[in-house]
Write a protein that holds these residues in place. Structure first.
Motif, short mmCIF file in Angstrom:
data_model
loop_
_atom_site.label_atom_id
_atom_site.label_comp_id
_atom_site.label_asym_id
_atom_site.label_seq_id
_atom_site.Cartn_x
_atom_site.Cartn_y
_atom_site.Cartn_z
N PHE A 97 8.47 -16.56 7.41
CA PHE A 97 8.00 -15.18 7.34
C PHE A 97 8.40 -14.52 8.67
O PHE A 97 7.83 -14.83 9.71
CB PHE A 97 6.48 -15.12 7.16
N LYS A 98 9.42 -13.63 8.63
CA LYS A 98 9.92 -12.99 9.85
C LYS A 98 9.41 -11.57 10.02
O LYS A 98 9.25 -11.10 11.13
CB LYS A 98 11.44 -12.96 9.87
N ALA A 99 9.20 -10.88 8.91
CA ALA A 99 8.85 -9.46 8.97
C ALA A 99 7.36 -9.26 9.22
O ALA A 99 6.54 -10.16 9.00
CB ALA A 99 9.25 -8.77 7.66
N ARG A 100 7.02 -8.06 9.65
CA ARG A 100 5.61 -7.69 9.84
C ARG A 100 4.91 -7.63 8.49
O ARG A 100 5.54 -7.32 7.48
CB ARG A 100 5.50 -6.34 10.53
N PRO A 101 3.60 -7.88 8.47
CA PRO A 101 2.88 -7.79 7.20
C PRO A 101 2.83 -6.35 6.68
O PRO A 101 2.80 -5.39 7.46
CB PRO A 101 1.49 -8.30 7.53
N ARG A 102 2.84 -6.22 5.37
CA ARG A 102 2.78 -4.93 4.72
C ARG A 102 1.35 -4.69 4.25
O ARG A 102 0.77 -5.56 3.60
CB ARG A 102 3.73 -4.97 3.52
N PRO A 103 0.74 -3.54 4.59
CA PRO A 103 -0.63 -3.29 4.12
C PRO A 103 -0.63 -3.04 2.61
O PRO A 103 0.25 -2.37 2.08
CB PRO A 103 -1.06 -2.04 4.88
N LEU A 104 -1.61 -3.60 1.91
CA LEU A 104 -1.68 -3.46 0.46
C LEU A 104 -2.44 -2.20 0.05
O LEU A 104 -2.23 -1.68 -1.02
CB LEU A 104 -2.34 -4.69 -0.16
N ILE A 105 -3.35 -1.72 0.90
CA ILE A 105 -4.09 -0.50 0.59
C ILE A 105 -4.04 0.42 1.81
O ILE A 105 -3.85 -0.02 2.93
CB ILE A 105 -5.55 -0.78 0.21
#
Length: 111
Positions: A97-105
């Motif tokens: 996992f290289k990318a920043r986390p994506r917010p789901l809401i």
């Protein structure tokens, strides 16, 4: 010194290693050594691996390791002096996992 390495049934389980940037912290301040659910790991239709932790989702990919890792459990012999190592798993791939986390809401009113 020779140390015998065996597995219970002659074969070892295949495991995967997760590699990510940053740190995982528990909100309650507990230790990560204790057993707890980190998140949900799933695979998308495109073959990407998705890790959902709370309200965040990380997208990663599976990579085969050039050299596998062995997971072993150390056991003391009956005489108390000898040590045996039992193979409990083999790590042949990692999920990166290289990318920043994506917010789901998002909060209402934010566009």
């Amino acid at each position: 010194m020779l140390i015998p390495i065996t597995s219970e049934d002659g074969s070892a389980a295949s495991w995967a290693m997760i590699e990510m940037q940053g740190e995982l912290e528990r909100k309650d301040g507990g230790s990560l050594d204790e057993a707890f659910d980190v998140g949900t790991l799933s695979t998308s239709s495109t073959g990407a691996v998705l890790l959902t932790i709370g309200y965040h989702q990380l997208e990663g990919k599976r990579l085969e390791l050039k050299k596998p890792f062995v997971v072993m459990d150390r056991e003391q012999g009956a005489d108390g002096e000898s040590t045996h190592y039992k193979v409990i798993g083999v790590i042949r791939e990692k999920i990166l996992f290289k990318a920043r986390p994506r917010p789901l809401i998002t909060k209402p009113g934010i566009k």
